[in-house]
Design a protein around this motif. Structure first.
Motif, PDB file in Angstrom:
ATOM      1  N   TYR A 142      30.027  56.030  38.426  1.00  0.00           N
ATOM      2  CA  TYR A 142      30.907  56.616  39.430  1.00  0.00           C
ATOM      3  C   TYR A 142      30.697  55.931  40.785  1.00  0.00           C
ATOM      4  CZ  TYR A 142      32.668  59.660  43.025  1.00  0.00           C
ATOM      5  OH  TYR A 142      33.317  60.133  44.145  1.00  0.00           O
ATOM      6  N   LEU A 161      17.601  61.453  39.806  1.00  0.00           N
ATOM      7  CA  LEU A 161      17.919  62.219  38.600  1.00  0.00           C
ATOM      8  C   LEU A 161      17.203  61.641  37.385  1.00  0.00           C
ATOM      9  CD1 LEU A 161      19.631  64.520  37.394  1.00  0.00           C
ATOM     10  CD2 LEU A 161      21.491  62.880  37.154  1.00  0.00           C
ATOM     11  N   GLU A 162      17.163  60.326  37.307  1.00  0.00           N
ATOM     12  CA  GLU A 162      16.501  59.680  36.178  1.00  0.00           C
ATOM     13  C   GLU A 162      14.978  59.759  36.287  1.00  0.00           C
ATOM     14  OE1 GLU A 162      16.768  55.614  33.545  1.00  0.00           O
ATOM     15  OE2 GLU A 162      17.645  55.603  35.555  1.00  0.00           O
ATOM     16  N   ALA A 186      21.201  59.010  41.742  1.00  0.00           N
ATOM     17  CA  ALA A 186      21.101  58.668  40.322  1.00  0.00           C
ATOM     18  C   ALA A 186      19.674  58.275  39.969  1.00  0.00           C
ATOM     19  CB  ALA A 186      22.076  57.535  39.985  1.00  0.00           C
ATOM     20  N   ASP A 187      19.039  57.490  40.817  1.00  0.00           N
ATOM     21  CA  ASP A 187      17.639  57.103  40.587  1.00  0.00           C
ATOM     22  C   ASP A 187      16.737  58.335  40.532  1.00  0.00           C
ATOM     23  OD1 ASP A 187      18.466  54.456  40.660  1.00  0.00           O
ATOM     24  OD2 ASP A 187      17.755  54.110  42.703  1.00  0.00           O
ATOM     25  N   TYR A 193      22.791  61.042  32.388  1.00  0.00           N
ATOM     26  CA  TYR A 193      23.507  61.531  33.570  1.00  0.00           C
ATOM     27  C   TYR A 193      23.388  60.552  34.727  1.00  0.00           C
ATOM     28  CZ  TYR A 193      23.640  66.033  31.137  1.00  0.00           C
ATOM     29  OH  TYR A 193      23.845  67.039  30.225  1.00  0.00           O
ATOM     30  N   ALA A 194      22.219  59.951  34.865  1.00  0.00           N
ATOM     31  CA  ALA A 194      22.012  58.970  35.928  1.00  0.00           C
ATOM     32  C   ALA A 194      22.932  57.768  35.723  1.00  0.00           C
ATOM     33  CB  ALA A 194      20.552  58.521  35.961  1.00  0.00           C
ATOM     34  N   LYS A 195      23.085  57.347  34.482  1.00  0.00           N
ATOM     35  CA  LYS A 195      23.986  56.231  34.184  1.00  0.00           C
ATOM     36  C   LYS A 195      25.421  56.587  34.569  1.00  0.00           C
ATOM     37  CE  LYS A 195      25.754  53.408  30.435  1.00  0.00           C
ATOM     38  NZ  LYS A 195      26.090  53.415  29.033  1.00  0.00           N
ATOM     39  N   ASP A 196      25.858  57.794  34.236  1.00  0.00           N
ATOM     40  CA  ASP A 196      27.208  58.247  34.601  1.00  0.00           C
ATOM     41  C   ASP A 196      27.392  58.251  36.118  1.00  0.00           C
ATOM     42  OD1 ASP A 196      27.793  58.622  31.915  1.00  0.00           O
ATOM     43  OD2 ASP A 196      27.535  60.810  31.988  1.00  0.00           O
ATOM     44  N   LEU A 197      26.400  58.734  36.833  1.00  0.00           N
ATOM     45  CA  LEU A 197      26.485  58.795  38.287  1.00  0.00           C
ATOM     46  C   LEU A 197      26.541  57.391  38.889  1.00  0.00           C
ATOM     47  CD1 LEU A 197      26.667  60.616  40.731  1.00  0.00           C
ATOM     48  CD2 LEU A 197      24.171  60.812  40.724  1.00  0.00           C
ATOM     49  N   ARG A 198      25.769  56.468  38.333  1.00  0.00           N
ATOM     50  CA  ARG A 198      25.803  55.083  38.816  1.00  0.00           C
ATOM     51  C   ARG A 198      27.182  54.460  38.581  1.00  0.00           C
ATOM     52  NH1 ARG A 198      20.639  54.958  36.303  1.00  0.00           N
ATOM     53  NH2 ARG A 198      19.051  55.138  37.934  1.00  0.00           N
ATOM     54  N   MET A 247      23.808  56.174  44.769  1.00  0.00           N
ATOM     55  CA  MET A 247      22.971  55.401  43.839  1.00  0.00           C
ATOM     56  C   MET A 247      21.534  55.930  43.846  1.00  0.00           C
ATOM     57  SD  MET A 247      24.886  53.206  42.278  1.00  0.00           S
ATOM     58  CE  MET A 247      24.028  51.753  41.724  1.00  0.00           C
TER      59      MET A 247
END
Length: 113
Positions: A99, A83-84, A80-81, A92-97, A77
């Motif tokens: 997952y 990356l954003e 993802a933060d 991409y961050a939303k996709d990683l979150r 998580m």
């Protein structure tokens, strides 16, 4: 630009006879942390020349598996933060979150409502 301030983050690792971590503490004077106990640490360093990530993963041998699962989930998580925030890559961050949320459910570290 000249460096205006330097800051240190220190890890102190106590090893057993097989060089397996038994205890760990960390300090970060600028954050007011001094010899705080921990059971795990991940250090990722970007090697610009080689264009690759260098890593050190440490955990004490008495870290419970349920805590390790939470630790892994929370690190995903946090990635993802980063990356954003650092890259402006909200999609991409939303996709990683997403997952990470699915993985967290599978590992029984969280329940989605």
């Amino acid at each position: 630009m000249a460096v205006a301030h330097r800051s240190d983050i220190n890890l102190n690792i106590g090893l057993d006879e097989n060089r397996v971590p038994e205890e760990m503490t960390w300090s970060a004077a600028d954050s007011g942390v001094e010899n705080s106990k921990t059971k795990a640490a991940m250090i990722s360093i970007w090697d610009e020349k080689a264009q690759e990530t260098l890593r050190i993963d440490l955990w004490t041998k008495d870290m419970p598996l349920d805590q390790m699962k939470k630790y892994i989930h929370q690190n995903i998580m946090a990635l993802a933060d980063t990356l954003e925030r650092a890259g402006g890559e909200a999609d991409y961050a939303k996709d990683l979150r997403e997952y990470a949320l699915d993985l967290g459910e599978k590992m029984n570290v969280l329940k989605r409502g």
